[in-house]
Motif scaffolding. Sequence first.
Motif, PDB file in Angstrom:
ATOM      1  N   GLY A   1      -0.325 -13.981 -16.935  1.00 17.39           N
ATOM      2  CA  GLY A   1      -1.203 -12.847 -16.301  1.00 17.39           C
ATOM      3  C   GLY A   1      -0.938 -12.453 -14.955  1.00 17.39           C
ATOM      4  O   GLY A   1      -1.619 -11.899 -14.201  1.00 17.39           O
ATOM      5  N   VAL A   2       0.510 -12.730 -14.594  1.00 21.09           N
ATOM      6  CA  VAL A   2       1.082 -12.308 -13.259  1.00 21.09           C
ATOM      7  C   VAL A   2       1.348 -11.003 -13.354  1.00 21.09           C
ATOM      8  O   VAL A   2       2.244 -10.731 -14.020  1.00 21.09           O
ATOM      9  CB  VAL A   2       2.092 -13.278 -12.542  1.00 21.09           C
ATOM     10  N   GLU A   3       1.311 -10.134 -12.516  1.00 20.46           N
ATOM     11  CA  GLU A   3       1.711  -8.754 -12.300  1.00 20.46           C
ATOM     12  C   GLU A   3       2.743  -8.811 -11.681  1.00 20.46           C
ATOM     13  O   GLU A   3       3.155  -9.371 -10.349  1.00 20.46           O
ATOM     14  CB  GLU A   3       0.517  -8.010 -11.552  1.00 20.46           C
ATOM     15  N   ILE A   4       3.656  -7.904 -12.122  1.00 25.47           N
ATOM     16  CA  ILE A   4       4.953  -7.691 -11.530  1.00 25.47           C
ATOM     17  C   ILE A   4       5.341  -6.351 -11.320  1.00 25.47           C
ATOM     18  O   ILE A   4       4.947  -5.573 -12.121  1.00 25.47           O
ATOM     19  CB  ILE A   4       6.256  -8.422 -12.679  1.00 25.47           C
ATOM     20  N   THR A   5       5.715  -5.711 -10.190  1.00 14.94           N
ATOM     21  CA  THR A   5       6.134  -4.435  -9.851  1.00 14.94           C
ATOM     22  C   THR A   5       7.609  -4.471  -9.359  1.00 14.94           C
ATOM     23  O   THR A   5       8.041  -5.275  -8.587  1.00 14.94           O
ATOM     24  CB  THR A   5       5.072  -3.982  -8.615  1.00 14.94           C
ATOM     25  N   LYS A   6       8.006  -3.412  -9.799  1.00 13.96           N
ATOM     26  CA  LYS A   6       9.590  -2.895  -9.211  1.00 13.96           C
ATOM     27  C   LYS A   6       9.259  -2.180  -7.866  1.00 13.96           C
ATOM     28  O   LYS A   6       8.762  -1.187  -7.759  1.00 13.96           O
ATOM     29  CB  LYS A   6      10.311  -1.986 -10.291  1.00 13.96           C
ATOM     30  N   ARG A   7       9.971  -3.009  -6.926  1.00 10.94           N
ATOM     31  CA  ARG A   7       9.989  -2.750  -5.239  1.00 10.94           C
ATOM     32  C   ARG A   7      10.935  -1.890  -5.040  1.00 10.94           C
ATOM     33  O   ARG A   7      12.071  -2.562  -5.182  1.00 10.94           O
ATOM     34  CB  ARG A   7       9.508  -3.758  -4.576  1.00 10.94           C
ATOM     35  N   PHE A   8      11.071  -0.843  -4.405  1.00 13.76           N
ATOM     36  CA  PHE A   8      12.290  -0.230  -3.613  1.00 13.76           C
ATOM     37  C   PHE A   8      12.076  -0.256  -2.089  1.00 13.76           C
ATOM     38  O   PHE A   8      11.160   0.296  -1.767  1.00 13.76           O
ATOM     39  CB  PHE A   8      12.223   1.189  -4.185  1.00 13.76           C
ATOM     40  N   GLY A   9      13.163  -0.799  -1.635  1.00 12.25           N
ATOM     41  CA  GLY A   9      13.111  -0.925  -0.065  1.00 12.25           C
ATOM     42  C   GLY A   9      12.037  -1.569   0.436  1.00 12.25           C
ATOM     43  O   GLY A   9      11.243  -1.222   1.406  1.00 12.25           O
ATOM     44  N   TYR A  10      11.462  -2.595  -0.102  1.00 10.61           N
ATOM     45  CA  TYR A  10      10.145  -3.232   0.243  1.00 10.61           C
ATOM     46  C   TYR A  10      10.272  -4.125   1.321  1.00 10.61           C
ATOM     47  O   TYR A  10      11.162  -4.957   1.590  1.00 10.61           O
ATOM     48  CB  TYR A  10       9.619  -4.137  -0.960  1.00 10.61           C
ATOM     49  N   ILE A  11       9.371  -3.820   2.225  1.00  8.99           N
ATOM     50  CA  ILE A  11       9.590  -4.590   3.799  1.00  8.99           C
ATOM     51  C   ILE A  11       8.818  -5.852   3.552  1.00  8.99           C
ATOM     52  O   ILE A  11       7.568  -6.017   3.237  1.00  8.99           O
ATOM     53  CB  ILE A  11       8.694  -3.885   4.916  1.00  8.99           C
ATOM     54  N   MET A  12       9.567  -7.173   3.576  1.00  3.48           N
ATOM     55  CA  MET A  12       8.824  -8.313   3.581  1.00  3.48           C
ATOM     56  C   MET A  12       8.045  -8.716   4.600  1.00  3.48           C
ATOM     57  O   MET A  12       8.299  -8.860   5.677  1.00  3.48           O
ATOM     58  CB  MET A  12       9.998  -9.655   3.504  1.00  3.48           C
ATOM     59  N   LYS A  13       6.693  -8.701   4.079  1.00  2.92           N
ATOM     60  CA  LYS A  13       5.472  -9.043   4.854  1.00  2.92           C
ATOM     61  C   LYS A  13       5.787 -10.289   5.876  1.00  2.92           C
ATOM     62  O   LYS A  13       5.195 -10.213   6.904  1.00  2.92           O
ATOM     63  CB  LYS A  13       4.362  -9.165   4.230  1.00  2.92           C
ATOM     64  N   SER A  14       6.412 -11.335   5.342  1.00  3.72           N
ATOM     65  CA  SER A  14       6.361 -12.803   5.965  1.00  3.72           C
ATOM     66  C   SER A  14       7.228 -12.551   7.462  1.00  3.72           C
ATOM     67  O   SER A  14       7.071 -13.087   8.196  1.00  3.72           O
ATOM     68  CB  SER A  14       7.143 -13.369   5.331  1.00  3.72           C
TER      69      SER A  14
END
Length: 420
Positions: A405-418
């Motif tokens: 049930g875990v959603e997965i999305t393809k990220r492009f140039g995603y800024i890591m929030k951490s």
Amino acid sequence: MRKKKVKSEIIEKKVKVAKEEGMFEPVSLYPHIDLNVCIGSAACVADCPEKDILGIVDGVATVINTANCVGHGACFHACPVEAITLRIGTETRGVDLPHVNQNFETNTKGIYIAGELGGMGLIKNSVEQGQQVVESIVKSKKPNKNNVIDVAIIGAGPAGISATLAAKKHGLSSVTLEQDSLGGTVYTFPRAKLVMTSPMDLPLYGKVKLYDTSKDELLQLWKKVIDEHDLEIKEKTKVEQIVPLENNTFRIITNTNEEYICNNVLLSIGRRGSPRKLNVPGEESEKVAYRLLEPERIIDKKVLVVGGGDSAIETALLVKDTNKTILSYRKENFSRLKPKNKEKINAAIEDKSISVIFNSNVVSINKDHVLLKINEQDEVKQIENDLVYIFAGGELPTSFLQKAGVEITKRFGYIMKSHK
């Protein structure tokens, strides 16, 4: 000014070489530089513990061998004007990432993700995340029920061991399941040397300073921590399925036919998931392995290494001096190799200590030989063989996660929030 110009030209040449060798494109977490903000202080270059990841060209910072970046984050913290963000995926090449909130909980309440699977592969970050997940579970602890474990920890890497220690510290019941061995987990790390920019805190153990250490030293540390605190890691236990139940608990089903019911699940399994198989006859044979753990024990064998990436090259180089070594690669030449590996494999080909068969695919693996199909000639070649090492990459555990049930999305140039 002349000195700066000379240095700039040197970096430009390195960038050109990196592009030619396929090392300019990132493969995981990497620094993204805002050229409109960068003032060229070179603080990022000075603080990066790796070599030739960053440089200065015409007064501003640039990435060089981005594929070698392991996301220490030192450059991000060093930049005086916040011109650097740590990102994953580029504008053209997306990376599959699961949805997690600030507590590392996925869209499925009770399932958490820490470490490399969530995009943060650095050991120190993984250790911190494993601890933070357990602290989140403690704050929202469900009432105890008979035979229901507080948390099932899947994967005994840095995040998994940290979480196991934290669970014991906070008095949570837990089980830690590892599909490989502890050594196998450590040896899948992509670098021979592991570099940290600051100490990490292990629950119950205290500060650990591993500024420049080997995989063996890290393995000894893990074993020491596990023995001292009497932790039980169930090795060779692969989780086949996580089944959400109606009462907000989960059933964990393993390959050993054991089942566990738990209130929470922490996934710290890495992005590689399981090794990718060739799916050829004979692959299930005991002579086949997907990583090399003790090269010093392999002597006077006929070894076939399958693959053309750094892991395959490094394995072939480790066994070539005491064995007859053949490397099979499906493409016509190597690409995206680390410069040292490229240099060493070319030298080994030159001195004939390794035979390389390009444009070849394994057809079948037999007791005393392997059949290879040579694409160009469309012929099948029989090679005498004792051992086969396969490095065909890893299969992302996407379907495994989605079934839970875990959603997965393809990220492009995603800024890591951490790192914000």
